[in-house]
Design a protein around this motif. Structure first.
Motif, PDB file in Angstrom:
ATOM      1  N   MET A   1       0.841  -1.204   0.000  1.00  0.00           N
ATOM      2  CA  MET A   1       0.000   0.000   0.000  1.00  0.00           C
ATOM      3  C   MET A   1       0.874   1.251   0.000  1.00  0.00           C
ATOM      4  SD  MET A   1      -1.662   0.213   3.857  1.00  0.00           S
ATOM      5  CE  MET A   1      -2.443   1.812   3.708  1.00  0.00           C
ATOM      6  N   VAL A   2       0.362   2.296  -0.626  1.00  0.00           N
ATOM      7  CA  VAL A   2       1.096   3.566  -0.682  1.00  0.00           C
ATOM      8  C   VAL A   2       0.836   4.326   0.611  1.00  0.00           C
ATOM      9  CG1 VAL A   2       1.412   5.729  -1.944  1.00  0.00           C
ATOM     10  CG2 VAL A   2       0.725   3.662  -3.168  1.00  0.00           C
ATOM     11  N   VAL A   3       1.906   4.848   1.210  1.00  0.00           N
ATOM     12  CA  VAL A   3       1.778   5.520   2.500  1.00  0.00           C
ATOM     13  C   VAL A   3       2.586   6.817   2.506  1.00  0.00           C
ATOM     14  CG1 VAL A   3       2.526   5.329   4.919  1.00  0.00           C
ATOM     15  CG2 VAL A   3       1.239   3.462   3.872  1.00  0.00           C
ATOM     16  N   GLY A   4       1.916   7.885   2.907  1.00  0.00           N
ATOM     17  CA  GLY A   4       2.620   9.165   3.035  1.00  0.00           C
ATOM     18  C   GLY A   4       2.851   9.552   4.479  1.00  0.00           C
ATOM     19  N   THR A   5       2.315   8.774   5.398  1.00  0.00           N
ATOM     20  CA  THR A   5       2.405   9.146   6.817  1.00  0.00           C
ATOM     21  C   THR A   5       3.531   8.413   7.533  1.00  0.00           C
ATOM     22  OG1 THR A   5       0.779   7.436   7.291  1.00  0.00           O
ATOM     23  CG2 THR A   5      -0.048   9.692   7.053  1.00  0.00           C
TER      24      THR A   5
ATOM     25  N   LEU B   1       0.423   5.751   9.541  1.00  0.00           N
ATOM     26  CA  LEU B   1      -0.989   5.859   9.931  1.00  0.00           C
ATOM     27  C   LEU B   1      -1.904   5.331   8.829  1.00  0.00           C
ATOM     28  CD1 LEU B   1       0.156   9.040  11.341  1.00  0.00           C
ATOM     29  CD2 LEU B   1      -1.663   7.935  12.650  1.00  0.00           C
ATOM     30  N   PRO B   2      -2.303   4.078   8.902  1.00  0.00           N
ATOM     31  CA  PRO B   2      -3.249   3.547   7.927  1.00  0.00           C
ATOM     32  C   PRO B   2      -4.685   3.916   8.273  1.00  0.00           C
ATOM     33  CG  PRO B   2      -2.512   1.814   9.397  1.00  0.00           C
ATOM     34  CD  PRO B   2      -1.824   3.065   9.845  1.00  0.00           C
ATOM     35  N   MET B   3      -5.515   4.083   7.243  1.00  0.00           N
ATOM     36  CA  MET B   3      -6.942   4.331   7.485  1.00  0.00           C
ATOM     37  C   MET B   3      -7.556   3.074   8.088  1.00  0.00           C
ATOM     38  SD  MET B   3      -8.348   6.302   4.135  1.00  0.00           S
ATOM     39  CE  MET B   3      -7.307   5.518   2.937  1.00  0.00           C
TER      40      MET B   3
ATOM     41  N   SER C   1      -8.868   0.723   5.493  1.00  0.00           N
ATOM     42  CA  SER C   1      -7.997   0.172   4.452  1.00  0.00           C
ATOM     43  C   SER C   1      -8.003  -1.357   4.471  1.00  0.00           C
ATOM     44  CB  SER C   1      -6.571   0.699   4.625  1.00  0.00           C
ATOM     45  OG  SER C   1      -5.692  -0.056   3.826  1.00  0.00           O
ATOM     46  N   LYS C   2      -8.385  -1.928   3.311  1.00  0.00           N
ATOM     47  CA  LYS C   2      -8.432  -3.399   3.212  1.00  0.00           C
ATOM     48  C   LYS C   2      -7.008  -3.940   3.178  1.00  0.00           C
ATOM     49  CE  LYS C   2     -12.677  -3.380   0.467  1.00  0.00           C
ATOM     50  NZ  LYS C   2     -12.572  -2.001  -0.070  1.00  0.00           N
ATOM     51  N   ARG C   3      -6.165  -3.189   2.530  1.00  0.00           N
ATOM     52  CA  ARG C   3      -4.790  -3.680   2.410  1.00  0.00           C
ATOM     53  C   ARG C   3      -4.074  -3.640   3.748  1.00  0.00           C
ATOM     54  NH1 ARG C   3      -2.742  -1.120  -3.175  1.00  0.00           N
ATOM     55  NH2 ARG C   3      -4.753  -0.099  -3.394  1.00  0.00           N
TER      56      ARG C   3
ATOM     57  N   PHE D   1       5.272  14.078  -1.969  1.00  0.00           N
ATOM     58  CA  PHE D   1       3.849  14.322  -2.223  1.00  0.00           C
ATOM     59  C   PHE D   1       3.495  15.664  -1.592  1.00  0.00           C
ATOM     60  CE2 PHE D   1      -0.754  13.380  -1.625  1.00  0.00           C
ATOM     61  CZ  PHE D   1      -1.040  13.066  -2.952  1.00  0.00           C
TER      62      PHE D   1
END
Ligand SMILES: Cc1cc2nc3c(=O)[nH]c(=O)nc-3n(C[C@H](O)[C@H](O)[C@H](O)COP(=O)(O)O)c2cc1C
Length: 380
Positions: free
Chosen positions: A38-42, A56-58, A61-63, A152
């Motif tokens: 998964m792409v992560v900016g946090t 910090l994943p949502m 998020s399924k992934r 980003f």
């Protein structure tokens, strides 16, 4: 925990947070032998002792649910040239089939070409509003290549840049401006039997905007060459600009600062400069400059180059041109003035043989004469 919060417009929240740039990583794991990313900016460094990182994943998020299932995960730090990989992961467009990767020591996928990778064991995942804060204990990490990171910012991908480079438009404009000098430059190169070039500058770099070989033909290998304005390079520009001089000297090694000041004083007095060749210059400085131009700029690359060029300062001791004997000259430069400031510099180099002090002074005199007529010709 009940935290009272003001009723915020989520759009405003996103917009303001978007003004803060982040790097971009891929968090990867193996779930039942299936690679996930998964792409992560946090992503962030959390603790050094013990070594912890986090992101910090949502919650939705399924992934992340699949990643959280695994015991280990890896952080892949992306370079600015990896947008395609990032998009493939983002769209779930078969990234593991389309891009090469290898498992890390824990089995988590690491894509080829990432700037760095961090292997982690799951440490702790805590609630954080509509997100989780997922922390990993670092088991291994490596820096894999020196490249600008993918950044980003305000909803778009970009890169990092500190060096104010001359834009293509500025280079083209500089090349066009000096077009009327071409016939004269060709004549000068055959007369002096040397390479002739014209160099423009910004605050931080110099660019060769015309280059003619000693046979009077174009010299494409020099054209477009970019050199950083780091001591001892660019002394003619530096001697004429107080602000630039302060910065240039500040960044020079303290033990050679006095010598460089003497050199600048000499350049300011004579109005031209000469530098000598040395083994170090040919074997270390030239390849480093070549490499700097071929690869994208990063602060680390800039520091490495400064360090290599900085060591060449010892070879720039002001020359005594009145002494007997010959000099192995690397280049002679004179300014082309416009409105009391240096518009660009004229440089001769690639001399067939060593030169006496008198010959150097004669060449400089001819170049100064050419520079003066150039200012008129270009209406500077
Ligand atoms: C540049 C960028 C940064 C992102 N950062 C995060 C992040 O920090 N946390 C997160 O949960 N999702 C982030 N996302 C979104 C996720 O990559 C992805 O859309 C999310 O996992 C939802 O998809 P899923 O339900 O398939 O997991 C980011 C996306 C982009 C393009």
């Amino acid at each position: 925990m009940d935290i009272s919060h003001p009723s915020l417009d989520p759009q405003v929240f996103r917009q303001v947070m978007g003004t803060y740039p982040t790097g971009v990583v891929l968090v990867t794991a193996m779930n039942n032998n299936e690679p996930i990313a998964m792409v992560v900016g946090t992503f962030n460094s959390v603790s050094i002792d013990p070594p912890l990182i986090g992101f910090l994943p949502m919650r939705s998020s399924k992934r992340f649910a699949l990643i959280d299932d695994a015991e280990h995960f890896a952080v892949n730090i992306l370079g600015s040239d990896q947008i395609e990989l990032c998009n493939a992961v983002s769209r779930n467009d078969d990234p593991f089939g389309r891009f090469s990767w290898t498992p890390d020591e824990n089995g988590a996928p690491v894509f080829d070409g990432v700037i760095g990778s961090i292997s982690c064991a799951k440490y702790q995942t805590v609630d954080a509003g509509d997100h989780f804060f997922c922390m990993g204990a670092v088991t291994a990490l490596s820096s894999r290549r020196t490249a600008p990171p993918l950044v980003f910012f305000q909803g778009e991908f970009g890169s990092y840049g500190r060096l104010r480079q001359m834009s293509e438009a500025e280079v083209i404009s500089a090349v066009q401006t000096i077009q009327p000098l071409q016939p004269g430059l060709r004549e000068l190169s055959t007369r002096l039997n040397s390479e002739v070039s014209i160099i423009s500058r910004t605050d931080q770099e110099m660019v060769t905007v015309t280059a003619i070989a000693s046979n009077g033909k174009d010299n494409p290998s020099l054209l477009g060459q970019r050199l950083p304005l780091i001591a001892p390079l660019g002394e003619l520009f530096v001697a004429a600009d107080k602000e630039l001089k302060t910065r240039w000297l500040q960044n020079a090694k303290p033990e050679v600062r006095e010598m460089l000041e003497q050199r600048l004083a000499q350049v300011a007095e004579t109005g031209w400069s000469v530098s000598m060749t040395s083994e170090y210059r040919t074997e270390e400085v030239s390849p480093a400059l070549q490499n700097f131009q071929l690869n994208p700029y990063t602060p680390q690359r800039y520091r490495e180059l400064s360090e290599i060029i900085g060591r060449a300062q010892d070879y720039y001791t002001p020359a005594d041109l009145n002494s007997a004997g010959t000099h192995s000259v690397a280049g002679i430069t004179v300014p082309i003035m416009g409105n009391g400031v240096i518009h660009c510099v004229l440089r001769t180099s690639g001399f067939a043989s060593d030169l006496t002090g008198q010959q150097i002074q004669d060449i400089a005199a001819q170049m100064l004469e050419f520079a003066q007529s150039s200012s008129f010709l270009l209406n500077l």
